[in-house]
Design a protein around this motif. Sequence first.
Motif, short mmCIF file in Angstrom:
data_model
loop_
_atom_site.label_atom_id
_atom_site.label_comp_id
_atom_site.label_asym_id
_atom_site.label_seq_id
_atom_site.Cartn_x
_atom_site.Cartn_y
_atom_site.Cartn_z
N THR A 47 2.68 -2.69 18.23
CA THR A 47 3.15 -1.15 18.11
C THR A 47 3.41 -0.80 16.78
O THR A 47 3.68 -1.68 15.95
CB THR A 47 4.23 -0.94 18.98
N ASP A 48 3.22 0.50 16.57
CA ASP A 48 3.35 0.94 14.91
C ASP A 48 4.85 0.73 14.50
O ASP A 48 5.06 0.25 13.52
CB ASP A 48 2.92 2.43 14.87
N LEU A 49 5.77 1.03 15.65
CA LEU A 49 7.07 0.80 15.20
C LEU A 49 7.53 -0.41 14.72
O LEU A 49 8.14 -0.82 13.74
CB LEU A 49 8.02 1.06 16.57
N CYS A 50 6.86 -1.29 15.48
CA CYS A 50 7.19 -2.78 15.25
C CYS A 50 6.55 -3.46 14.16
O CYS A 50 6.93 -4.26 13.43
CB CYS A 50 7.02 -3.82 16.44
N LYS A 51 5.38 -2.52 13.73
CA LYS A 51 4.71 -3.13 12.39
C LYS A 51 5.44 -2.74 11.54
O LYS A 51 5.64 -3.51 10.30
CB LYS A 51 3.22 -2.55 12.53
N ALA A 52 6.13 -1.53 11.55
CA ALA A 52 7.00 -1.18 10.48
C ALA A 52 8.00 -1.94 10.44
O ALA A 52 8.72 -2.44 9.23
CB ALA A 52 7.51 0.19 10.72
N ILE A 53 8.81 -2.46 11.36
CA ILE A 53 10.04 -3.29 11.45
C ILE A 53 9.47 -4.62 10.79
O ILE A 53 10.39 -5.08 10.05
CB ILE A 53 10.39 -3.54 12.93
N ARG A 54 8.30 -5.22 11.10
CA ARG A 54 7.80 -6.48 10.51
C ARG A 54 7.78 -6.27 8.88
O ARG A 54 8.02 -6.91 7.99
CB ARG A 54 6.65 -6.94 10.94
N ALA A 55 7.17 -5.04 8.46
CA ALA A 55 7.11 -4.90 7.14
C ALA A 55 8.25 -4.76 6.46
O ALA A 55 8.45 -5.35 5.47
CB ALA A 55 6.35 -3.38 6.88
N LEU A 56 9.36 -4.07 7.20
CA LEU A 56 10.58 -4.08 6.53
C LEU A 56 11.30 -5.45 6.17
O LEU A 56 11.84 -5.80 5.21
CB LEU A 56 11.60 -3.31 7.45
N ALA A 57 11.01 -6.46 7.49
CA ALA A 57 11.45 -7.87 7.16
C ALA A 57 11.00 -8.46 5.95
O ALA A 57 11.80 -9.29 5.65
CB ALA A 57 11.13 -8.39 8.81
N LYS A 58 9.72 -8.29 5.81
CA LYS A 58 8.93 -9.05 4.85
C LYS A 58 9.45 -8.45 3.47
O LYS A 58 9.65 -9.13 2.67
CB LYS A 58 7.51 -9.06 4.92
N GLU A 59 9.04 -7.00 3.41
CA GLU A 59 9.57 -6.37 1.90
C GLU A 59 10.21 -5.25 2.02
O GLU A 59 9.68 -4.09 2.25
CB GLU A 59 7.95 -6.41 1.35
N ARG A 60 11.38 -5.22 2.03
CA ARG A 60 12.30 -3.91 2.17
C ARG A 60 12.00 -3.02 1.04
O ARG A 60 11.81 -1.78 1.58
CB ARG A 60 13.92 -4.48 2.09
N VAL A 71 6.71 3.26 0.92
CA VAL A 71 5.71 3.77 1.89
C VAL A 71 6.18 4.88 2.85
O VAL A 71 5.57 5.17 3.76
CB VAL A 71 4.95 2.80 2.42
N GLY A 72 7.67 4.97 2.89
CA GLY A 72 8.11 6.11 3.63
C GLY A 72 8.68 5.82 5.08
O GLY A 72 8.75 6.52 6.00
N ILE A 73 9.04 4.46 4.87
CA ILE A 73 9.57 3.71 6.29
C ILE A 73 11.30 4.18 6.21
O ILE A 73 11.65 3.76 5.13
CB ILE A 73 9.25 2.45 6.42
N ASN A 74 11.72 4.70 7.04
CA ASN A 74 13.22 5.01 7.19
C ASN A 74 13.90 3.90 7.60
O ASN A 74 14.09 3.49 8.85
CB ASN A 74 13.39 6.24 8.33
N VAL A 75 14.58 3.40 6.39
CA VAL A 75 15.06 1.84 6.63
C VAL A 75 16.18 1.83 7.52
O VAL A 75 16.26 1.11 8.61
CB VAL A 75 15.42 1.24 5.16
N PRO A 76 17.33 2.90 7.42
CA PRO A 76 18.25 2.58 8.25
C PRO A 76 17.93 2.96 9.69
O PRO A 76 18.64 2.34 10.65
CB PRO A 76 19.40 3.92 7.93
N HIS A 77 17.19 3.93 10.12
CA HIS A 77 16.69 4.00 11.26
C HIS A 77 16.09 2.88 11.96
O HIS A 77 16.18 2.29 13.06
CB HIS A 77 15.74 5.02 11.33
N LEU A 78 15.15 2.21 11.17
CA LEU A 78 14.36 0.97 11.69
C LEU A 78 15.30 -0.15 11.78
O LEU A 78 15.41 -1.09 12.79
CB LEU A 78 13.31 0.63 10.74
N PHE A 79 16.28 -0.29 10.84
CA PHE A 79 17.56 -1.49 11.14
C PHE A 79 18.10 -1.29 12.40
O PHE A 79 18.29 -2.25 13.22
CB PHE A 79 18.26 -1.37 9.82
N ALA A 80 18.67 -0.09 12.71
CA ALA A 80 19.11 0.28 13.91
C ALA A 80 18.50 -0.07 15.05
O ALA A 80 18.74 -0.52 16.08
CB ALA A 80 19.95 1.58 13.70
#
Lengths: 328, 290
Positions: free
Chosen positions: B165-178, B184-193
Amino acid sequence: MMPSLRLSGQRALWAMAGVAIIGVVLPLLLRSDFWLNFAIMVLFFTVLGQAWNILGGYGGQFSFGHAAFFGTGAYVTAVLQVKFGINPWLGFVLAGIGGGLVGAAIGFLSFRYGLRGSYFALVTLAFAEVLRILANAAAFTGGGVGTLIPLKQTAANFQFVDKTGFYFVIFALMLIGLLLAYWLENSRFGARLMAIRENEDAARALGVNAFAIKLGAISLSGALAGLAGAFYAQYFLYLDPRLAYGPGISVEALLVPIIGGMGTIFGPLLGATVLHVVGEIARKVMGDAVGLNLALYGMVLVAMVLFLPNGIAGLARRQRLKPKEERL
Amino acid sequence: MLEFSILLPALLNGLTIGAVYALVALGLTLIYGVLHIINFAHGSMLMLALYGVFFLHALFGIDPYVSLLIVPPALFVLGYALQRGVIGRASHGKDENILLVTLGLAIVMDNLALYFWKADTRTIDTPYGFDTVDLGIATIAVPKAVAFVAALLICCALWLLMARTDLCKAIRALAKERQGAQLVGINVPHLFAMSFGIGAACVGAAACLLLPSFYVAPDVGQVFVLIAFTVVVLGGMGSFAGALIGGMIIGVTESIGGLFLGESLGQLGIFVIFIAVLLFRPTGLLGHRA
């Protein structure tokens, strides 16, 4: 990052003298058993918190398992007394040594293999749990049933008819804790320890033997916690694996300096006082319901980390520094 | 010589416990992998979820397996709110602060549970609670077999979710390179939560599978949190496959250890593994060096 309320040098000594005088006079004023007991518990948690403060506050090594040292001290006194008839005063000294040795052993393993931060916290917790399970299974600790120290109320037997005797023992221990913290702030050893807290790699690059210093700090911390454990055993005359090695003691040990102010001489005293006053008020207001007190402590911990990460002592410092910072 | 017929059921039993441990640990490892924080309140969230399942059954007669539709979403909301409202605000730049805050939350949850629901150990009765399935070589209780299969299915589902899923691609991107993710516009606090919420939902699922063959009490979280840490550390912090394998190893260790050393000493093996892995191989079996 200078610790706040850092009554350094002479001012700290004056403050300590003040505390000593108040402490000596206090039992004359507290004529009720309730308040004397209250003072004893505050001082007891101050000692325990100061033990944590030496390693966690000054050294930056957060332990979640101070019960390992505390419980060892308590069991050393109790078992030597019950099984071998050894005088509890001697047991008291041996408890300090025992706590220090357990500290050294855990420290040797953890620091030798470079555990830092959260990993160090977890491994100390695991060590305390291992000791709890062993104490629960071993025969000489009385297992899960616990150990009762026979009542024999003479001062030579470290049991006082009058609680004032216990008060002065724990008060003396608290003063020793203050002096230890003072020494840390004014010695080479302490300077190296605090350098490790601020930046271990930088400290090592400057030639600080981080392993040896941390090992020294955890041994010292363990010894003081062990003495607190021995005092606990003598005061309550009962021990079981959960009381001695359970997570409750580990949590209170870190709560006290975190509330008062980590890495300060008087932080643990301040923290223990505030915590127990709040706890007592809560008991009065909401009744003596099981669980409520600890739930409150947990909320205090969360609130402290959220809003006052430097403890109550840090609040005083922030007020003092504010005008200066604004000028810059 | 130990009878094979004793050892084998113990082994099977260990594997079924291990699958549930894996499910609990999966949430923990997800939270660690993305947020790089150690969630000390994980066991207490499991305890709350177990009470949720218990009361849904006791008050409304809802079967624990039906609760799979209710409790995990509720835990997701709880996790999301905790991360967004409390944990995310607490770090002040230091990892230790997160550990302290989650410890504080665990203390609050455990003791409020003790206050409201008392220290009683509670179990539920289900019509299938004592049924067994015969596997030819050994028999195991139905709830444990269900837990084993369901835990494996949920692990696979989660893995697929994370991979597709896109959501989780974003989460994995976040995990790798915050920072890159932020750029690239990922909402960090939202995805952390979100990650925290998904981790909490795993715990909710574990609770539904666990309760038919287990019990709930206010201190049950303390038992599980250390086991979950052990599983995660053993498997490698942040590794899904590691959590699954680690869970099985710990489950079998506990079961076989209990067989030889008795119930109370059986847990010793878990902590010894925990300490040994932390000391000698802190990256775990499948983890990479940070």
